[in-house]
Design a protein around this motif. Structure first.
Motif, PDB file in Angstrom:
ATOM      1  N   GLY A  10      -7.303  -1.352   0.944  1.00  0.00           N
ATOM      2  CA  GLY A  10      -6.361  -0.275   0.650  1.00  0.00           C
ATOM      3  C   GLY A  10      -6.277   0.005  -0.833  1.00  0.00           C
ATOM      4  N   THR A  11      -7.230  -0.525  -1.609  1.00  0.00           N
ATOM      5  CA  THR A  11      -7.212  -0.328  -3.063  1.00  0.00           C
ATOM      6  C   THR A  11      -8.635  -0.021  -3.550  1.00  0.00           C
ATOM      7  OG1 THR A  11      -7.648  -2.685  -3.384  1.00  0.00           O
ATOM      8  CG2 THR A  11      -5.342  -2.008  -3.415  1.00  0.00           C
ATOM      9  N   SER A  31     -10.198  -4.502   6.019  1.00  0.00           N
ATOM     10  CA  SER A  31      -9.054  -4.123   6.843  1.00  0.00           C
ATOM     11  C   SER A  31      -8.119  -3.181   6.086  1.00  0.00           C
ATOM     12  CB  SER A  31      -8.279  -5.382   7.242  1.00  0.00           C
ATOM     13  OG  SER A  31      -7.123  -5.014   7.954  1.00  0.00           O
ATOM     14  N   PHE A  32      -7.699  -2.118   6.779  1.00  0.00           N
ATOM     15  CA  PHE A  32      -6.724  -1.165   6.233  1.00  0.00           C
ATOM     16  C   PHE A  32      -5.460  -1.185   7.089  1.00  0.00           C
ATOM     17  CE2 PHE A  32     -10.782   0.919   5.086  1.00  0.00           C
ATOM     18  CZ  PHE A  32     -10.593   1.029   3.719  1.00  0.00           C
ATOM     19  N   ALA A  33      -4.326  -0.930   6.433  1.00  0.00           N
ATOM     20  CA  ALA A  33      -3.070  -0.855   7.181  1.00  0.00           C
ATOM     21  C   ALA A  33      -3.022   0.409   8.049  1.00  0.00           C
ATOM     22  CB  ALA A  33      -1.893  -0.867   6.216  1.00  0.00           C
ATOM     23  N   ARG A  35      -2.275   3.522   6.534  1.00  0.00           N
ATOM     24  CA  ARG A  35      -1.228   4.378   5.945  1.00  0.00           C
ATOM     25  C   ARG A  35      -1.742   5.771   5.575  1.00  0.00           C
ATOM     26  NH1 ARG A  35       1.340   0.584   7.406  1.00  0.00           N
ATOM     27  NH2 ARG A  35       2.500  -0.881   6.132  1.00  0.00           N
ATOM     28  N   ARG A  47     -11.775  -2.075   9.938  1.00  0.00           N
ATOM     29  CA  ARG A  47     -10.795  -1.997  11.010  1.00  0.00           C
ATOM     30  C   ARG A  47      -9.511  -1.420  10.421  1.00  0.00           C
ATOM     31  NH1 ARG A  47      -6.596  -4.648  10.560  1.00  0.00           N
ATOM     32  NH2 ARG A  47      -6.043  -4.735  12.766  1.00  0.00           N
ATOM     33  N   GLY A  50      -2.120  -2.780  11.505  1.00  0.00           N
ATOM     34  CA  GLY A  50      -1.545  -4.106  11.289  1.00  0.00           C
ATOM     35  C   GLY A  50      -2.113  -5.109  12.283  1.00  0.00           C
ATOM     36  N   GLY A  52      -0.205  -7.623  13.501  1.00  0.00           N
ATOM     37  CA  GLY A  52       0.876  -8.149  14.327  1.00  0.00           C
ATOM     38  C   GLY A  52       1.418  -9.441  13.731  1.00  0.00           C
ATOM     39  N   GLY A  53       1.776  -9.375  12.452  1.00  0.00           N
ATOM     40  CA  GLY A  53       2.387 -10.532  11.800  1.00  0.00           C
ATOM     41  C   GLY A  53       1.407 -11.671  11.561  1.00  0.00           C
ATOM     42  N   THR A  73      -5.272  -6.362  -1.547  1.00  0.00           N
ATOM     43  CA  THR A  73      -4.261  -5.322  -1.332  1.00  0.00           C
ATOM     44  C   THR A  73      -3.592  -4.977  -2.663  1.00  0.00           C
ATOM     45  OG1 THR A  73      -2.591  -6.996  -0.821  1.00  0.00           O
ATOM     46  CG2 THR A  73      -3.748  -5.994   1.056  1.00  0.00           C
ATOM     47  N   ALA A  77       2.001  -4.672  -1.998  1.00  0.00           N
ATOM     48  CA  ALA A  77       1.879  -4.953  -0.553  1.00  0.00           C
ATOM     49  C   ALA A  77       2.220  -6.429  -0.329  1.00  0.00           C
ATOM     50  CB  ALA A  77       0.481  -4.611  -0.063  1.00  0.00           C
ATOM     51  N   MET A  80       1.982  -8.217   3.373  1.00  0.00           N
ATOM     52  CA  MET A  80       0.621  -8.549   3.799  1.00  0.00           C
ATOM     53  C   MET A  80       0.124  -9.775   3.037  1.00  0.00           C
ATOM     54  SD  MET A  80      -1.775  -7.541   5.921  1.00  0.00           S
ATOM     55  CE  MET A  80      -2.069  -9.244   6.291  1.00  0.00           C
TER      56      MET A  80
END
Ligand code: NAP
Length: 251
Positions: A10-11, A31-33, A35, A47, A50, A52-53, A73, A77, A80
């Motif tokens: 995401g960056t 991996s991306f959130a 957003r 992918r 989220g 899932g925690g 990230t 963030a 995460m």
């Protein structure tokens, strides 16, 4: 067994790392959130969404046979990043964070530092002004208690729902930005105050340099606290870390 990385992205740093990893012929997933509408295309499988925690992240790491996690990230963030620390600790997997140093004030900067978004909202409890609010879409609603201001918003995607602020102008644009352009933007909109997260790095610094040159005050939001973890500053340093840990782990 060959290494298989999970890069939390995401960056721009994560994208640069994905290129370095792909160029080195290594395996990994970015991996991306989820957003933004169109995440920057990666040279590795990707992918979105989220996990899932912490429990979901742990399941993902096991299912995908991930051997190493790189948290690339954004410095804000924090959730995460905390989950990454917890999940890798629980599974005894190596984790490194690819980070950028926080910005520090230079001569001529007029910064008013606040601890968090709530602090920035409080700092804006003042008579109406023209504000460049560069905090991202997710936090706009927090500023609703100060509807007296004009807000210039710069967002990655056009807003899909009504904005929680009555007087706004939206610019849809993805960085990196340049000082001369941000300076022209601020002058065109007669901006009096800039609100920014202390993101660090170069891509978002243009508005800070422009505010300094225009002698504008900046409400600077400090970074959230994060748990202890190993940190490096460049994609190459991530590869060096990977080489060390692979030797240590016999991977
Ligand atoms: N915060 C910012 O100012 C900012 C600025 C630029 C880019 N970004 C990027 O936008 C993403 C979301 O930021 P945020 O501040 O909302 O994060 P956050 O508050 O730390 O994360 C909230 C939840 O979003 C999911 N998530 C976040 N990053 C993810 C990733 N890379 N891959 C998969 N799931 C992720 C996780 O959901 P689960 O708990 O379900 O796993 C996480 O618990 C981050 O990846 C970050 O790099 C953030």
């Amino acid at each position: 067994m060959t290494p298989n990385l999970l890069i939390l992205g995401g960056t721009t740093e994560a994208t640069a790392l994905a290129k370095t990893v792909a160029d080195a012929g290594l395996r990994g997933i970015v991996s991306f959130a989820g957003r933004v509408d169109r995440p920057v295309r990666q040279p590795l499988p990707q992918r979105i969404g989220g996990f899932g925690g912490v429990a979901g992240l742990m399941s993902f790491l096991k299912d995908q046979s991930i051997t190493h996690v790189v948290d690339a990230t954004h410095p804000f963030a924090a959730q995460m990043s905390r989950h990454a620390v917890a999940a890798t600790k629980a599974l005894d997997l190596p984790l490194v964070a690819l980070t950028r140093p926080a910005w520090v004030p230079q001569t001529g900067d007029i910064w008013h530092s606040v601890a968090d978004i709530a602090g920035a909202v409080e700092a804006l409890q003042r008579p109406a002004a023209r504000v460049m609010l560069a905090v991202g879409r997710m936090h706009l609603a927090a500023f609703a208690p100060n509807p007296q201001h004009f807000y210039l918003l710069r967002l990655v995607d056009p807003p899909k729902t009504a904005l929680p602020l009555p007087r706004t102008e939206v610019l849809v644009s993805r960085g990196p930005f340049r000082e001369a352009e941000d300076s022209a933007l601020m002058q065109h909109h007669r901006i009096e105050i800039v609100v920014s997260k202390n993101a660090g790095g170069t891509g978002a610094y243009a508005k800070i340099a422009a505010a300094r040159a225009l002698k504008l005050p900046v409400i600077m939001i400090d970074r959230p606290a994060l748990p202890d973890r190993m940190e490096v500053a460049t994609p190459k340093a991530v590869l060096r870390w990977l080489a060390h840990t692979c030797t240590d782990l016999g991977v």
